[in-house]
Scaffold this motif. Structure first.
Motif, PDB file in Angstrom:
ATOM      1  N   ALA A  59      22.139 -39.912  47.077  1.00 45.69           N
ATOM      2  CA  ALA A  59      21.895 -40.122  45.789  1.00 45.69           C
ATOM      3  C   ALA A  59      21.484 -39.204  44.771  1.00 45.69           C
ATOM      4  O   ALA A  59      22.078 -38.528  43.848  1.00 45.69           O
ATOM      5  N   GLN A  60      20.372 -38.509  45.233  1.00 44.54           N
ATOM      6  CA  GLN A  60      19.818 -37.212  44.603  1.00 44.54           C
ATOM      7  C   GLN A  60      20.629 -36.223  44.488  1.00 44.54           C
ATOM      8  O   GLN A  60      20.770 -35.481  43.337  1.00 44.54           O
ATOM      9  N   PHE A  61      21.158 -35.796  45.578  1.00 45.69           N
ATOM     10  CA  PHE A  61      22.179 -34.769  45.630  1.00 45.69           C
ATOM     11  C   PHE A  61      23.370 -34.864  44.669  1.00 45.69           C
ATOM     12  O   PHE A  61      23.827 -33.936  43.910  1.00 45.69           O
ATOM     13  N   SER A  62      23.871 -36.145  44.858  1.00 46.12           N
ATOM     14  CA  SER A  62      24.995 -36.603  43.680  1.00 46.12           C
ATOM     15  C   SER A  62      24.436 -36.280  42.344  1.00 46.12           C
ATOM     16  O   SER A  62      25.317 -35.461  41.738  1.00 46.12           O
ATOM     17  N   ASP A  63      23.705 -36.667  42.079  1.00 50.19           N
ATOM     18  CA  ASP A  63      22.694 -36.538  40.720  1.00 50.19           C
ATOM     19  C   ASP A  63      22.678 -35.262  40.312  1.00 50.19           C
ATOM     20  O   ASP A  63      23.140 -34.508  39.098  1.00 50.19           O
ATOM     21  N   PHE A  64      22.311 -34.315  41.266  1.00 54.22           N
ATOM     22  CA  PHE A  64      22.225 -32.962  41.137  1.00 54.22           C
ATOM     23  C   PHE A  64      23.312 -32.268  40.894  1.00 54.22           C
ATOM     24  O   PHE A  64      23.474 -31.229  39.968  1.00 54.22           O
ATOM     25  N   ALA A  65      24.330 -32.666  41.726  1.00 52.80           N
ATOM     26  CA  ALA A  65      25.468 -31.927  41.734  1.00 52.80           C
ATOM     27  C   ALA A  65      26.262 -31.956  40.421  1.00 52.80           C
ATOM     28  O   ALA A  65      26.868 -30.949  40.137  1.00 52.80           O
ATOM     29  N   VAL A  66      26.403 -33.366  39.845  1.00 53.61           N
ATOM     30  CA  VAL A  66      26.682 -33.594  38.522  1.00 53.61           C
ATOM     31  C   VAL A  66      26.127 -32.625  37.416  1.00 53.61           C
ATOM     32  O   VAL A  66      27.203 -31.945  36.630  1.00 53.61           O
ATOM     33  N   ILE A  67      24.957 -32.580  37.575  1.00 54.62           N
ATOM     34  CA  ILE A  67      24.430 -31.724  36.408  1.00 54.62           C
ATOM     35  C   ILE A  67      24.621 -30.271  36.721  1.00 54.62           C
ATOM     36  O   ILE A  67      24.775 -29.305  35.752  1.00 54.62           O
ATOM     37  N   TYR A  68      24.548 -29.701  37.859  1.00 55.33           N
ATOM     38  CA  TYR A  68      24.776 -28.278  38.184  1.00 55.33           C
ATOM     39  C   TYR A  68      26.071 -27.943  37.814  1.00 55.33           C
ATOM     40  O   TYR A  68      26.324 -26.943  37.178  1.00 55.33           O
ATOM     41  N   ARG A  69      27.177 -28.709  38.480  1.00 56.71           N
ATOM     42  CA  ARG A  69      28.552 -28.432  37.840  1.00 56.71           C
ATOM     43  C   ARG A  69      28.698 -28.401  36.136  1.00 56.71           C
ATOM     44  O   ARG A  69      29.274 -27.560  35.700  1.00 56.71           O
ATOM     45  N   GLN A  70      27.960 -29.226  35.686  1.00 54.16           N
ATOM     46  CA  GLN A  70      28.294 -29.554  34.013  1.00 54.16           C
ATOM     47  C   GLN A  70      27.757 -28.159  33.468  1.00 54.16           C
ATOM     48  O   GLN A  70      28.161 -27.507  32.515  1.00 54.16           O
ATOM     49  N   PHE A  71      26.468 -27.758  34.158  1.00 53.11           N
ATOM     50  CA  PHE A  71      25.722 -26.610  33.494  1.00 53.11           C
ATOM     51  C   PHE A  71      26.617 -25.439  33.811  1.00 53.11           C
ATOM     52  O   PHE A  71      26.568 -24.458  32.985  1.00 53.11           O
ATOM     53  N   PHE A  72      27.022 -25.328  34.986  1.00 52.20           N
ATOM     54  CA  PHE A  72      27.961 -24.114  35.314  1.00 52.20           C
ATOM     55  C   PHE A  72      28.970 -24.018  34.573  1.00 52.20           C
ATOM     56  O   PHE A  72      29.472 -22.967  33.949  1.00 52.20           O
ATOM     57  N   VAL A  73      29.856 -24.853  34.122  1.00 54.21           N
ATOM     58  CA  VAL A  73      31.035 -25.086  33.434  1.00 54.21           C
ATOM     59  C   VAL A  73      30.713 -24.571  31.912  1.00 54.21           C
ATOM     60  O   VAL A  73      31.377 -23.893  31.411  1.00 54.21           O
ATOM     61  N   GLU A  74      29.506 -25.150  31.362  1.00 56.49           N
ATOM     62  CA  GLU A  74      29.225 -24.938  30.025  1.00 56.49           C
ATOM     63  C   GLU A  74      28.551 -23.677  29.864  1.00 56.49           C
ATOM     64  O   GLU A  74      28.120 -23.274  28.686  1.00 56.49           O
ATOM     65  N   GLY A  75      28.109 -23.131  30.859  1.00 56.93           N
ATOM     66  CA  GLY A  75      27.233 -21.728  31.058  1.00 56.93           C
ATOM     67  C   GLY A  75      26.029 -22.098  30.287  1.00 56.93           C
ATOM     68  O   GLY A  75      25.103 -21.233  29.632  1.00 56.93           O
ATOM     69  N   LYS A  76      25.122 -23.246  30.586  1.00 53.82           N
ATOM     70  CA  LYS A  76      23.787 -23.563  30.061  1.00 53.82           C
ATOM     71  C   LYS A  76      22.992 -22.820  30.982  1.00 53.82           C
ATOM     72  O   LYS A  76      23.269 -22.852  32.152  1.00 53.82           O
ATOM     73  N   LYS A  77      21.925 -22.077  30.558  1.00 46.53           N
ATOM     74  CA  LYS A  77      20.870 -21.528  30.971  1.00 46.53           C
ATOM     75  C   LYS A  77      19.740 -22.406  31.405  1.00 46.53           C
ATOM     76  O   LYS A  77      19.017 -22.839  30.125  1.00 46.53           O
ATOM     77  N   TYR A  78      19.313 -22.581  32.427  1.00 46.54           N
ATOM     78  CA  TYR A  78      18.054 -23.435  33.151  1.00 46.54           C
ATOM     79  C   TYR A  78      17.292 -22.627  34.085  1.00 46.54           C
ATOM     80  O   TYR A  78      17.834 -21.896  34.712  1.00 46.54           O
ATOM     81  N   SER A  79      16.097 -23.116  34.088  1.00 44.55           N
ATOM     82  CA  SER A  79      15.156 -22.748  35.242  1.00 44.55           C
ATOM     83  C   SER A  79      14.900 -23.871  36.525  1.00 44.55           C
ATOM     84  O   SER A  79      14.628 -23.375  37.407  1.00 44.55           O
ATOM     85  N   LYS A  80      14.870 -25.050  36.000  1.00 45.14           N
ATOM     86  CA  LYS A  80      14.732 -25.991  36.865  1.00 45.14           C
ATOM     87  C   LYS A  80      15.194 -27.294  36.730  1.00 45.14           C
ATOM     88  O   LYS A  80      15.408 -27.674  35.558  1.00 45.14           O
ATOM     89  N   ILE A  81      15.605 -27.978  37.689  1.00 40.88           N
ATOM     90  CA  ILE A  81      16.367 -29.177  37.520  1.00 40.88           C
ATOM     91  C   ILE A  81      15.731 -30.144  38.708  1.00 40.88           C
ATOM     92  O   ILE A  81      15.681 -29.961  39.723  1.00 40.88           O
ATOM     93  N   ASP A  82      14.990 -31.301  38.041  1.00 51.25           N
ATOM     94  CA  ASP A  82      14.086 -32.242  39.072  1.00 51.25           C
ATOM     95  C   ASP A  82      14.926 -33.548  38.996  1.00 51.25           C
ATOM     96  O   ASP A  82      15.019 -34.070  37.723  1.00 51.25           O
ATOM     97  N   VAL A  83      15.317 -33.940  40.215  1.00 49.62           N
ATOM     98  CA  VAL A  83      15.951 -35.227  40.223  1.00 49.62           C
ATOM     99  C   VAL A  83      15.254 -36.342  41.014  1.00 49.62           C
ATOM    100  O   VAL A  83      15.882 -37.066  41.627  1.00 49.62           O
ATOM    101  N   ARG A  84      13.873 -36.172  40.958  1.00 49.81           N
ATOM    102  CA  ARG A  84      13.145 -37.145  41.692  1.00 49.81           C
ATOM    103  C   ARG A  84      12.893 -38.528  41.061  1.00 49.81           C
ATOM    104  O   ARG A  84      12.730 -39.741  41.510  1.00 49.81           O
ATOM    105  N   PHE A  85      13.389 -38.529  39.629  1.00 51.53           N
ATOM    106  CA  PHE A  85      13.256 -39.558  38.821  1.00 51.53           C
ATOM    107  C   PHE A  85      14.671 -40.302  38.424  1.00 51.53           C
ATOM    108  O   PHE A  85      15.492 -39.624  38.582  1.00 51.53           O
ATOM    109  N   ASP A  86      14.466 -41.447  37.647  1.00 51.00           N
ATOM    110  CA  ASP A  86      15.778 -42.101  37.248  1.00 51.00           C
ATOM    111  C   ASP A  86      16.312 -41.343  36.490  1.00 51.00           C
ATOM    112  O   ASP A  86      17.706 -41.198  36.297  1.00 51.00           O
TER     113      ASP A  86
END
Length: 182
Positions: free
Chosen positions: A147-174
């Motif tokens: 579930a955590q990796f699935s949540d992460f993958a959705v965010i990662y792909r979205q940021f990759f496609v949109e070209g958003k710059k981030y430094s940290k993604i934390d999926v420990r929480f709801d």
């Protein structure tokens, strides 16, 4: 030599796996009247776990594929808070350490999705930090890894496609926590 119909495929498969620790899966099927078909899938190294006096090179299931004294190549480094003794596990054994198995799973998923990771560190209680290419990804070893990796993958792909710059993604929480670059 045993007749083909007396060979137990499951027992023979387990016997071959125990004798060949570098394989992830071995399937055996019969093709009558006189043929046995063996299909083997080799385990893929996903990371190098730092232990006292060396490294364990492990698969995505947490199986120790080799033990080496020096790390070579570009395998991501897995760092525990306390080093395990080099003699703790033998080649072919699956590690029982929950954080290591969790980290190995994540590294397998990162590799499948072509996400570069350099290190995986255990910090505090059940906190797993994955670092690579200037990004930090935070997971909890006590929560569902899929579930955590699935949540992460959705965010990662979205940021990759949109070209958003981030430094940290934390999926420990709801609700995942994201730190954007300035």
């Amino acid at each position: 030599m045993k007749p083909l119909f007396l060979i137990n495929s499951n027992d023979a498969s387990q016997d071959l796996l125990s004798r060949n620790p570098s394989f992830e899966r071995i399937e055996i099927s019969r093709q009558y009247p006189n043929r046995l078909i063996i299909t083997a899938t080799k385990s893929k190294m996903v990371g190098a776990l730092k232990v006292s006096s060396g490294f364990y090179e492990i698969s995505s299931t947490g199986k120790v594929l080799s033990k080496v004294r020096t790390k070579e190549g570009k395998l991501p480094l897995i760092l525990l808070q306390q080093l395990l003794p080099y003699e703790s596990y033998s080649v072919g054994q699956i590690m029982s350490n929950r954080e290591v198995v969790f980290s190995a799973y994540l590294l397998g998923q990162f590799a499948q999705n072509n996400i570069p990771i350099e290190t995986v560190e255990m910090q505090g209680f059940d906190v797993v930090l994955c670092k690579g290419a200037g990004h930090t990804y935070v997971f909890s070893a006590s929560k569902d890894k899929i579930a955590q990796f699935s949540d992460f993958a959705v965010i990662y792909r979205q940021f990759f496609v949109e070209g958003k710059k981030y430094s940290k993604i934390d999926v420990r929480f709801d609700k995942p926590v994201i730190v954007f670059e300035k």
